[in-house]
Design a protein around this motif. Sequence first.
Motif, PDB file in Angstrom:
ATOM      1  N   LEU A  35      53.364  35.255  38.738  1.00  0.00           N
ATOM      2  CA  LEU A  35      53.735  34.840  37.392  1.00  0.00           C
ATOM      3  C   LEU A  35      52.531  34.982  36.470  1.00  0.00           C
ATOM      4  N   ILE A  36      52.729  35.751  35.391  1.00  0.00           N
ATOM      5  CA  ILE A  36      51.661  36.040  34.441  1.00  0.00           C
ATOM      6  C   ILE A  36      51.966  35.361  33.110  1.00  0.00           C
ATOM      7  N   LEU A  37      50.965  34.698  32.535  1.00  0.00           N
ATOM      8  CA  LEU A  37      51.089  34.129  31.196  1.00  0.00           C
ATOM      9  C   LEU A  37      49.811  34.450  30.429  1.00  0.00           C
ATOM     10  N   ASN A  38      49.957  35.219  29.362  1.00  0.00           N
ATOM     11  CA  ASN A  38      48.831  35.572  28.499  1.00  0.00           C
ATOM     12  C   ASN A  38      47.670  36.184  29.278  1.00  0.00           C
ATOM     13  N   GLY A  39      48.003  37.125  30.159  1.00  0.00           N
ATOM     14  CA  GLY A  39      46.959  37.838  30.897  1.00  0.00           C
ATOM     15  C   GLY A  39      46.307  37.063  32.014  1.00  0.00           C
ATOM     16  N   THR A  40      46.917  35.940  32.409  1.00  0.00           N
ATOM     17  CA  THR A  40      46.355  35.096  33.467  1.00  0.00           C
ATOM     18  C   THR A  40      47.429  34.797  34.507  1.00  0.00           C
ATOM     19  N   VAL A  41      47.036  34.773  35.764  1.00  0.00           N
ATOM     20  CA  VAL A  41      47.973  34.411  36.824  1.00  0.00           C
ATOM     21  C   VAL A  41      48.210  32.904  36.790  1.00  0.00           C
TER      22      VAL A  41
ATOM     23  N   ALA B 157      53.557  50.804  55.640  1.00  0.00           N
ATOM     24  CA  ALA B 157      52.273  50.901  54.940  1.00  0.00           C
ATOM     25  C   ALA B 157      51.898  49.514  54.435  1.00  0.00           C
ATOM     26  N   PRO B 158      51.504  48.622  55.334  1.00  0.00           N
ATOM     27  CA  PRO B 158      51.310  47.204  54.987  1.00  0.00           C
ATOM     28  C   PRO B 158      50.268  46.941  53.918  1.00  0.00           C
ATOM     29  N   GLU B 159      49.367  47.895  53.642  1.00  0.00           N
ATOM     30  CA  GLU B 159      48.366  47.694  52.604  1.00  0.00           C
ATOM     31  C   GLU B 159      48.884  48.074  51.220  1.00  0.00           C
ATOM     32  N   THR B 160      50.029  48.760  51.174  1.00  0.00           N
ATOM     33  CA  THR B 160      50.619  49.185  49.902  1.00  0.00           C
ATOM     34  C   THR B 160      51.439  48.061  49.300  1.00  0.00           C
ATOM     35  N   ARG B 161      51.510  48.018  47.980  1.00  0.00           N
ATOM     36  CA  ARG B 161      52.370  47.059  47.282  1.00  0.00           C
ATOM     37  C   ARG B 161      53.211  47.830  46.272  1.00  0.00           C
ATOM     38  N   TYR B 162      54.515  47.926  46.566  1.00  0.00           N
ATOM     39  CA  TYR B 162      55.412  48.561  45.617  1.00  0.00           C
ATOM     40  C   TYR B 162      55.754  47.585  44.498  1.00  0.00           C
ATOM     41  N   LEU B 163      55.800  48.086  43.282  1.00  0.00           N
ATOM     42  CA  LEU B 163      56.262  47.286  42.150  1.00  0.00           C
ATOM     43  C   LEU B 163      57.778  47.391  42.078  1.00  0.00           C
ATOM     44  N   LEU B 164      58.452  46.275  42.261  1.00  0.00           N
ATOM     45  CA  LEU B 164      59.911  46.269  42.222  1.00  0.00           C
ATOM     46  C   LEU B 164      60.460  45.944  40.847  1.00  0.00           C
ATOM     47  N   GLU B 165      59.828  45.015  40.158  1.00  0.00           N
ATOM     48  CA  GLU B 165      60.396  44.541  38.894  1.00  0.00           C
ATOM     49  C   GLU B 165      59.321  43.847  38.065  1.00  0.00           C
TER      50      GLU B 165
ATOM     51  N   GLU C  27      46.312  42.844  44.094  1.00  0.00           N
ATOM     52  CA  GLU C  27      47.657  42.433  43.693  1.00  0.00           C
ATOM     53  C   GLU C  27      47.660  41.866  42.275  1.00  0.00           C
ATOM     54  N   VAL C  28      46.634  41.090  41.955  1.00  0.00           N
ATOM     55  CA  VAL C  28      46.513  40.525  40.606  1.00  0.00           C
ATOM     56  C   VAL C  28      46.398  41.646  39.577  1.00  0.00           C
ATOM     57  N   GLN C  29      45.539  42.613  39.839  1.00  0.00           N
ATOM     58  CA  GLN C  29      45.341  43.701  38.887  1.00  0.00           C
ATOM     59  C   GLN C  29      46.606  44.535  38.733  1.00  0.00           C
ATOM     60  N   LEU C  30      47.334  44.733  39.812  1.00  0.00           N
ATOM     61  CA  LEU C  30      48.593  45.481  39.751  1.00  0.00           C
ATOM     62  C   LEU C  30      49.612  44.733  38.891  1.00  0.00           C
ATOM     63  N   ALA C  31      49.702  43.424  39.080  1.00  0.00           N
ATOM     64  CA  ALA C  31      50.637  42.613  38.295  1.00  0.00           C
ATOM     65  C   ALA C  31      50.250  42.589  36.823  1.00  0.00           C
ATOM     66  N   LEU C  32      48.966  42.460  36.540  1.00  0.00           N
ATOM     67  CA  LEU C  32      48.504  42.445  35.151  1.00  0.00           C
ATOM     68  C   LEU C  32      48.766  43.784  34.470  1.00  0.00           C
TER      69      LEU C  32
ATOM     70  N   TYR D 198      51.295  31.180  47.506  1.00  0.00           N
ATOM     71  CA  TYR D 198      50.584  32.374  47.980  1.00  0.00           C
ATOM     72  C   TYR D 198      49.389  32.634  47.071  1.00  0.00           C
ATOM     73  N   THR D 199      48.281  33.020  47.663  1.00  0.00           N
ATOM     74  CA  THR D 199      47.097  33.396  46.897  1.00  0.00           C
ATOM     75  C   THR D 199      46.992  34.914  46.882  1.00  0.00           C
ATOM     76  N   PRO D 200      47.256  35.540  45.748  1.00  0.00           N
ATOM     77  CA  PRO D 200      47.239  37.010  45.706  1.00  0.00           C
ATOM     78  C   PRO D 200      45.832  37.565  45.816  1.00  0.00           C
ATOM     79  N   THR D 201      45.755  38.778  46.356  1.00  0.00           N
ATOM     80  CA  THR D 201      44.468  39.464  46.413  1.00  0.00           C
ATOM     81  C   THR D 201      44.116  39.968  45.017  1.00  0.00           C
ATOM     82  N   GLU D 202      42.871  40.360  44.834  1.00  0.00           N
ATOM     83  CA  GLU D 202      42.448  40.893  43.540  1.00  0.00           C
ATOM     84  C   GLU D 202      43.232  42.162  43.192  1.00  0.00           C
TER      85      GLU D 202
END
Length: 308
Positions: free
Chosen positions: A198-204, A261-269, A235-240, A229-233
Amino acid sequence: MRIAILGNQGSWYCRELKAAAEARGHQACTLEFRDLAALLSGQSMEQFCCYDADEQQINLNQFDCLIIRTMPPGSLEQVIFRMDLLGRLEQAGVTVFNTPRAIECAVDKYLTTSRLAAAGLPVPATAVCESSAAAMQRFEELGGDVVVKPLFGSEGRGIFRISDPDLAYRSFRTLERTQSVIYLQQYVAHPGYDLRILILNGTVTGAIRRHNQTDFRTNISRQGRAEAYTPTEEEVQLALRASDLTQAEFAGVDLLPPVDAPETRYLLEVNAVPGWRGLQSATNVNVAALVIEYLEQKRNNAGASNAP
């Protein structure tokens, strides 16, 4: 501030936002999209209004902020009118949250996915078409195992997985006859969970891992189970980056780790009207209060920039 919340009467999210606003001394009420109207006259400023349960007219121009808490389905005319009205309200000086531009992008799965893909971000292989013949061709090209999604929709509604060619043909023909756009994504095998940031104003603001052992859809509204859950850096950058591409100040970004490919993170939505009930129960973060605090800052900053 005077705050209007565009959502469903009785919605938990509307109640949370209203309570958070009133706790900080603001006035808040819940309105519905179906009751919106505009009054035009060459002799005066355009008026925007809404009607309450007693058919009493409420002037939308009087509000400082309008929080969009739902985007219900409707005809093309209805959707266009809603988006036009939100845009006109914003031009009239009402803070619309999220902005109409962000809502317009995020509610359209094709537009969102195409922007993410164009930016080089990882998305599942996706095909969008209108004819059943084209859909069948893409079905085969995507490996004969796809997830079909409505172009507009949320909370997992209308999403289904197809791996049988005969069932795929019948489903695509039905969608074609109802003049629907056929949106297909290659099914990505996953370990029974996905991630919501969940992102609000550029912050997790918070993050959860959503589990569902009985359904490939992990949405909390589909009996998914949330844990903090504590996202990795990364994951945070991908979400931002994803929220920035849709111009959403408030966004729920869903990431999926594939089994192969467990290290990959697909963007679903990227959801610009994100739910946070599961996240709040898992993290104890008061999201509604953070939203109201951010809107206070936003209005204060706008007032300062307009000062002589």
